[in-house]
Enzyme design. Structure first.
Site, PDB file in Angstrom:
ATOM      1  N   GLY A   1      64.419  83.846  91.115  1.00 39.23           N
ATOM      2  CA  GLY A   1      64.917  82.510  90.821  1.00 39.23           C
ATOM      3  C   GLY A   1      64.364  82.067  89.484  1.00 39.23           C
TER       4      GLY A   1
ATOM      5  N   PHE B   1      70.935  84.104  89.534  1.00 43.39           N
ATOM      6  CA  PHE B   1      72.329  84.179  89.952  1.00 43.39           C
ATOM      7  C   PHE B   1      73.107  83.123  89.168  1.00 43.39           C
ATOM      8  CE2 PHE B   1      75.190  84.486  93.998  1.00 43.39           C
ATOM      9  CZ  PHE B   1      76.064  85.304  93.305  1.00 43.39           C
TER      10      PHE B   1
ATOM     11  N   LEU C   1      63.541  80.292  94.539  1.00 46.61           N
ATOM     12  CA  LEU C   1      64.977  80.195  94.791  1.00 46.61           C
ATOM     13  C   LEU C   1      65.367  78.794  95.242  1.00 46.61           C
ATOM     14  CD1 LEU C   1      66.274  83.376  96.656  1.00 46.61           C
ATOM     15  CD2 LEU C   1      66.406  82.800  94.253  1.00 46.61           C
TER      16      LEU C   1
ATOM     17  N   TYR D   1      63.559  63.629 103.290  1.00 48.58           N
ATOM     18  CA  TYR D   1      63.083  64.880 102.694  1.00 48.58           C
ATOM     19  C   TYR D   1      62.070  65.581 103.598  1.00 48.58           C
ATOM     20  CZ  TYR D   1      62.067  68.418  99.265  1.00 48.58           C
ATOM     21  OH  TYR D   1      61.954  69.629  98.651  1.00 48.58           O
TER      22      TYR D   1
END
Length: 395
Positions: free
Chosen positions: A47, A73, A138, A234
């Site tokens: 990542g 990605f 990631l 959260y």
């Protein structure tokens, strides 16, 4: 072509290659200005193209002269279409790293997949032999399980009841009330499957099984806790359940690495403007108020400042300063009592009318557009720019 920002909600659909390059360059300059870090020399960043992952790669390479492999990605550029910001960031990082005589290669693909893991392991084996530090950073809303093929989608929901509070549209400055319905069905399990620690452990298992981790290798994943203002949506919500799983996984991985003296840590980082955080209701308003206060106190940090401090003071500085749950707390300045008390006071009165005065919405907006290479100081956005950029190691 002339490239302009095109936004849809919390997403920018275009990216500016020159702006992204300048952003990367400025982060490199910051790290080098702080002096050498006695850190790891062979680093894998999973990542690696934006936010904390990119900052980790830059801090490793330009702080410790490390050879780095980045897994990311992102959408490559195509004629008439810009690549994603992460693609341009990766191209810029490799260019500057190679210019400095540093090893840097990148692999573009789904880090959750067995195919990309295999490709990465083979590259390590061929070029570096072993890895000293693995950064797991990631941020993805979906994950296809590599063994079962099941596709999981994470959700941002409270657990146990409706959450209602203020939020802001950071494009317009409009403060409004938002309500989010609680998790139901498989929401929690799906979010944990995407954002929890299973994939991190899969990476570490794969590296260890093929003897690709050096003696005393370290791995770090990133997490967030935040204040009571945001905890219902959260930390006590579906994402928090995933973060709990991620943090528990650190202990499992440490047990697995005992034979080589390895350690796994979770670093709890500060609230910052990232593509992921921009999608979370309440967070943009909180960050806008937080920025104003921390800048006034002279303790504001962006991603690169956070990670450089994590590396120099904690990971490789001799004092991890772990909390009661074994976590590194580099969110310590954000969570200072005086900072949080002031945020809580401002929150009570925050409105569309006064946010420009009591908050730093302009700073939030600039940081958001900077992520995509826009509003970067020193860039002429009226100039024609070549959208076609190649990543050196992928030629």
């Amino acid at each position: 072509m002339i490239i302009e920002p095109r936004t849809r909600g919390f997403i920018c659909l275009t990216a500016h290659p020159t702006g992204c390059d300048e952003n990367v360059k400025k982060q490199i300059e910051y790290v080098t200005s702080k002096g050498a870090i006695k850190g790891a020399k062979k680093v894998l960043v999973i990542g690696s193209s934006t936010g904390f992952g990119l900052a980790s790669r830059i801090s490793s390479a330009f702080g410790s002269d490390a050879a780095t492999i980045g897994v990311y990605f992102d959408k490559p550029s195509a004629p008439g279409k810009t690549g994603s910001a992460g693609y341009y960031n990766t191209a810029a990082f490799e260019k500057h790293a190679h210019k400095a005589g540093l090893y840097a290669k990148s692999i573009n693909g789904d880090a959750f997949s067995n195919e990309i893991k295999r490709k990465t392991l083979d590259l390590i084996k061929e070029d570096l032999g072993q890895i000293d530090l693995v950064i797991y950073s990631l941020a993805s809303p979906v994950r296809t399980h590599p063994d079962t093929g099941v596709r999981y989608k994470s959700v941002l929901k409270p657990i146990g009841g409706v959450f209602s509070n203020k939020t802001v549209d950071f494009h317009t400055g409009n403060v409004s009330e938002i309500s989010i319905n609680p998790a139901e069905g498989e929401d929690i399990a799906n979010t944990v499957a995407v954002m929890g620690g299973e994939d991190w452990k899969m990476w570490m298992d794969a590296l260890k099984s093929e003897n690709l981790l050096s003696e005393n290798a370290t791995t770090v994943a990133y997490s967030y806790i935040g204040p009571s203002l945001t905890e219902a949506v959260y930390r006590k919500g579906t994402i928090g359940a995933a973060k709990d799983h991620l943090e528990a996984t650190a202990f499992t991985i440490t047990d697995d690495l005992k034979s080589i003296g390895g350690k796994a840590y979770v670093s709890v980082n500060k609230a910052l403007v990232t593509q992921a955080s921009s999608a979370i209701p309440v967070i943009p308003l909180y960050i806008s108020l937080l920025y104003k206060i921390m800048k006034a106190k002279g303790i504001h940090e962006g991603c690169i400042e956070q990670i450089q401090r994590l590396y120099s003071e904690r990971l490789f500085g001799g004092d991890l300063a772990l909390d009661e749950k074994g976590r590194i707390r580099i969110d310590d300045w954000e969570m200072r009592e005086d900072v949080q008390a002031e945020v809580a006071e401002l929150w009570k009165t925050a409105s569309s009318e006064n946010l420009s005065e009591i908050g730093d919405l302009e700073g939030y907006s600039k940081d958001f557009f900077n992520l995509f290479g826009f509003k970067v100081d020193g860039i002429n956005y009226d100039a024609d720019v070549n959208e076609m950029v190649a990543i050196p190691s992928e030629k």
